[in-house]
Design a protein around this motif. Structure first.
Motif, PDB file in Angstrom:
ATOM      1  N   THR A 180       0.825  -1.206   0.000  1.00  0.00           N
ATOM      2  CA  THR A 180       0.000   0.000   0.000  1.00  0.00           C
ATOM      3  C   THR A 180       0.857   1.253   0.000  1.00  0.00           C
ATOM      4  O   THR A 180       0.580   2.218  -0.729  1.00  0.00           O
ATOM      5  N   LEU A 181       1.897   1.255   0.805  1.00  0.00           N
ATOM      6  CA  LEU A 181       2.793   2.415   0.840  1.00  0.00           C
ATOM      7  C   LEU A 181       3.434   2.658  -0.523  1.00  0.00           C
ATOM      8  O   LEU A 181       3.619   3.807  -0.944  1.00  0.00           O
ATOM      9  N   GLY A 182       3.761   1.579  -1.239  1.00  0.00           N
ATOM     10  CA  GLY A 182       4.348   1.720  -2.561  1.00  0.00           C
ATOM     11  C   GLY A 182       3.397   2.351  -3.550  1.00  0.00           C
ATOM     12  O   GLY A 182       3.784   3.228  -4.346  1.00  0.00           O
ATOM     13  N   ILE A 183       2.135   1.918  -3.515  1.00  0.00           N
ATOM     14  CA  ILE A 183       1.136   2.488  -4.410  1.00  0.00           C
ATOM     15  C   ILE A 183       0.892   3.959  -4.074  1.00  0.00           C
ATOM     16  O   ILE A 183       0.813   4.819  -4.965  1.00  0.00           O
ATOM     17  N   LYS A 184       0.777   4.274  -2.787  1.00  0.00           N
ATOM     18  CA  LYS A 184       0.533   5.659  -2.391  1.00  0.00           C
ATOM     19  C   LYS A 184       1.700   6.561  -2.782  1.00  0.00           C
ATOM     20  O   LYS A 184       1.488   7.694  -3.239  1.00  0.00           O
ATOM     21  N   ALA A 185       2.919   6.067  -2.631  1.00  0.00           N
ATOM     22  CA  ALA A 185       4.090   6.856  -3.021  1.00  0.00           C
ATOM     23  C   ALA A 185       4.091   7.114  -4.531  1.00  0.00           C
ATOM     24  O   ALA A 185       4.401   8.222  -4.987  1.00  0.00           O
ATOM     25  N   PHE A 186       3.723   6.093  -5.302  1.00  0.00           N
ATOM     26  CA  PHE A 186       3.646   6.248  -6.754  1.00  0.00           C
ATOM     27  C   PHE A 186       2.588   7.284  -7.127  1.00  0.00           C
ATOM     28  O   PHE A 186       2.838   8.194  -7.932  1.00  0.00           O
ATOM     29  N   ASN A 187       1.400   7.162  -6.549  1.00  0.00           N
ATOM     30  CA  ASN A 187       0.321   8.098  -6.863  1.00  0.00           C
ATOM     31  C   ASN A 187       0.698   9.530  -6.514  1.00  0.00           C
ATOM     32  O   ASN A 187       0.403  10.467  -7.277  1.00  0.00           O
ATOM     33  N   ASP A 188       1.337   9.709  -5.361  1.00  0.00           N
ATOM     34  CA  ASP A 188       1.757  11.050  -4.949  1.00  0.00           C
ATOM     35  C   ASP A 188       2.813  11.606  -5.900  1.00  0.00           C
ATOM     36  O   ASP A 188       2.805  12.805  -6.230  1.00  0.00           O
ATOM     37  N   LEU A 189       3.713  10.750  -6.348  1.00  0.00           N
ATOM     38  CA  LEU A 189       4.779  11.193  -7.254  1.00  0.00           C
ATOM     39  C   LEU A 189       4.211  11.667  -8.585  1.00  0.00           C
ATOM     40  O   LEU A 189       4.506  12.776  -9.050  1.00  0.00           O
ATOM     41  N   VAL A 190       3.392  10.818  -9.227  1.00  0.00           N
ATOM     42  CA  VAL A 190       2.948  11.161 -10.580  1.00  0.00           C
ATOM     43  C   VAL A 190       1.944  12.310 -10.580  1.00  0.00           C
ATOM     44  O   VAL A 190       1.807  13.017 -11.590  1.00  0.00           O
ATOM     45  N   ALA A 191       1.255  12.518  -9.453  1.00  0.00           N
ATOM     46  CA  ALA A 191       0.271  13.595  -9.388  1.00  0.00           C
ATOM     47  C   ALA A 191       0.916  14.972  -9.544  1.00  0.00           C
ATOM     48  O   ALA A 191       0.273  15.924  -9.997  1.00  0.00           O
ATOM     49  N   THR A 192       2.185  15.071  -9.159  1.00  0.00           N
ATOM     50  CA  THR A 192       2.878  16.368  -9.216  1.00  0.00           C
ATOM     51  C   THR A 192       4.063  16.360 -10.177  1.00  0.00           C
ATOM     52  O   THR A 192       4.831  17.318 -10.215  1.00  0.00           O
ATOM     53  N   ASP A 193       4.206  15.301 -10.956  1.00  0.00           N
ATOM     54  CA  ASP A 193       5.349  15.160 -11.861  1.00  0.00           C
ATOM     55  C   ASP A 193       5.070  15.940 -13.146  1.00  0.00           C
ATOM     56  O   ASP A 193       4.180  15.586 -13.925  1.00  0.00           O
ATOM     57  N   THR A 194       5.832  16.995 -13.379  1.00  0.00           N
ATOM     58  CA  THR A 194       5.604  17.860 -14.538  1.00  0.00           C
ATOM     59  C   THR A 194       6.090  17.223 -15.841  1.00  0.00           C
ATOM     60  O   THR A 194       5.876  17.798 -16.918  1.00  0.00           O
ATOM     61  N   ARG A 195       6.720  16.062 -15.753  1.00  0.00           N
ATOM     62  CA  ARG A 195       7.192  15.387 -16.973  1.00  0.00           C
ATOM     63  C   ARG A 195       6.065  14.661 -17.695  1.00  0.00           C
ATOM     64  O   ARG A 195       6.230  14.254 -18.854  1.00  0.00           O
ATOM     65  N   VAL A 196       4.921  14.484 -17.024  1.00  0.00           N
ATOM     66  CA  VAL A 196       3.839  13.676 -17.588  1.00  0.00           C
ATOM     67  C   VAL A 196       2.484  14.349 -17.393  1.00  0.00           C
ATOM     68  O   VAL A 196       2.317  15.232 -16.555  1.00  0.00           O
ATOM     69  N   GLU A 197       1.535  13.913 -18.221  1.00  0.00           N
ATOM     70  CA  GLU A 197       0.115  14.194 -18.001  1.00  0.00           C
ATOM     71  C   GLU A 197      -0.496  12.929 -17.405  1.00  0.00           C
ATOM     72  O   GLU A 197      -0.169  11.824 -17.829  1.00  0.00           O
ATOM     73  N   THR A 198      -1.397  13.093 -16.433  1.00  0.00           N
ATOM     74  CA  THR A 198      -1.853  11.944 -15.645  1.00  0.00           C
ATOM     75  C   THR A 198      -3.364  11.947 -15.472  1.00  0.00           C
ATOM     76  O   THR A 198      -3.970  12.992 -15.209  1.00  0.00           O
ATOM     77  N   VAL A 199      -3.960  10.753 -15.605  1.00  0.00           N
ATOM     78  CA  VAL A 199      -5.373  10.565 -15.276  1.00  0.00           C
ATOM     79  C   VAL A 199      -5.535   9.173 -14.669  1.00  0.00           C
ATOM     80  O   VAL A 199      -4.806   8.245 -15.044  1.00  0.00           O
ATOM     81  N   ILE A 200      -6.439   9.050 -13.700  1.00  0.00           N
ATOM     82  CA  ILE A 200      -6.733   7.744 -13.093  1.00  0.00           C
ATOM     83  C   ILE A 200      -8.139   7.320 -13.523  1.00  0.00           C
ATOM     84  O   ILE A 200      -9.101   8.074 -13.353  1.00  0.00           O
ATOM     85  N   LEU A 201      -8.230   6.113 -14.059  1.00  0.00           N
ATOM     86  CA  LEU A 201      -9.530   5.526 -14.383  1.00  0.00           C
ATOM     87  C   LEU A 201      -9.945   4.606 -13.236  1.00  0.00           C
ATOM     88  O   LEU A 201      -9.179   3.716 -12.858  1.00  0.00           O
ATOM     89  N   PRO A 202     -11.152   4.767 -12.688  1.00  0.00           N
ATOM     90  CA  PRO A 202     -11.603   3.901 -11.592  1.00  0.00           C
ATOM     91  C   PRO A 202     -12.103   2.553 -12.109  1.00  0.00           C
ATOM     92  O   PRO A 202     -13.222   2.130 -11.837  1.00  0.00           O
ATOM     93  N   LEU A 203     -11.262   1.889 -12.855  1.00  0.00           N
ATOM     94  CA  LEU A 203     -11.585   0.603 -13.462  1.00  0.00           C
ATOM     95  C   LEU A 203     -10.978  -0.513 -12.629  1.00  0.00           C
ATOM     96  O   LEU A 203      -9.779  -0.477 -12.325  1.00  0.00           O
ATOM     97  N   ARG A 204     -11.798  -1.505 -12.252  1.00  0.00           N
ATOM     98  CA  ARG A 204     -11.348  -2.594 -11.389  1.00  0.00           C
ATOM     99  C   ARG A 204     -10.643  -2.012 -10.169  1.00  0.00           C
ATOM    100  O   ARG A 204     -11.253  -1.374  -9.348  1.00  0.00           O
ATOM    101  N   ASP A 205      -9.328  -2.150 -10.110  1.00  0.00           N
ATOM    102  CA  ASP A 205      -8.563  -1.717  -8.942  1.00  0.00           C
ATOM    103  C   ASP A 205      -7.801  -0.419  -9.214  1.00  0.00           C
ATOM    104  O   ASP A 205      -6.870  -0.090  -8.498  1.00  0.00           O
TER     105      ASP A 205
END
Length: 214
Positions: A180-205
């Motif tokens: 869980t900590l790994g997933i949360k760290a990933f989500n926090d990182l990409v949410a503010t990473d200016t190198r990428v555009e990001t969207v989360i789809l609430p599909l399955r998990d």
């Protein structure tokens, strides 16, 4: 039956069907393997195929092969001459997965590797157009950074399980829950990473789609 179960069943009746081969693989996964929920399944498999058809990648990387279901769906969408490189770190998985990949209609589009993608992928020297991350959740940020280096500008990363059964909402995740900590760290990182555009789809998990900026 819960309403969500009914909706899930409705969705599956109104999308492209699984092939008989994928149905057989999904059943074998549930009968023969531990943690069969790790397999992508019908809906996500059709989505992965369609993403590939939309993006039209020539080189695709998958981190975490497991039983091979998602690999076959990714390969199904590839155009002539394109390749999927899929990495599985658990060598005990090979005896189950390799025959399913090599016996599939898409065997010529798939390169299957056993080993640590973090070490092996940079050694390939390949620049990828699309990356699907579905490996050990503890290392999602490491997979992401490695994949981003190997990804062409304008390329895409798809990361699975990024809502993690809702555990991402926990405010008191124990230090022992490294997944869980790994997933949360990933989500926090990409949410503010200016190198990428990001969207989360609430599909399955949870399925996070990232585009590397040009």
């Amino acid at each position: 039956m819960k309403e969500t179960d009914a909706l899930d069943a409705y969705i599956l009746r109104h999308i492209d069907p699984e092939s008989d081969y994928l149905k057989a693989l999904f059943r074998a996964t549930h009968v023969q393997l531990l943690r069969p929920r790790m397999a992508s399944g019908h809906l996500q498999g059709r989505i992965l195929k369609m993403f590939v058809q939309m993006i039209r990648p020539r080189q695709v990387l998958e981190i975490g092969t497991y039983s091979g279901y998602s690999a076959l769906c990714l390969a199904e969408g590839l155009e002539e001459g394109a390749l999927l490189h899929t990495f599985e770190i658990n060598d005990e998985q090979e005896d189950f997965t390799r025959p399913w990949l090599e016996g599939s209609p898409y065997a010529d589009r798939i390169r299957f590797y056993i080993g640590d993608a973090l070490q092996m992928v940079p050694q390939t020297g390949i620049t990828f157009d699309l990356v699907f991350i579905d490996g050990n959740k503890r290392y999602y940020t490491d997979y992401y950074e490695m994949a981003l280096r190997q990804l062409r500008p304008g390329g895409y990363i798809i990361a699975d399980n990024t809502l993690w059964d809702g555990h991402v909402l926990e405010t008191d995740t124990p230090a022992s829950d490294t997944q869980t900590l790994g997933i949360k760290a990933f989500n926090d990182l990409v949410a503010t990473d200016t190198r990428v555009e990001t969207v989360i789809l609430p599909l399955r998990d949870g399925l996070t789609i990232l585009r590397k900026k040009d």
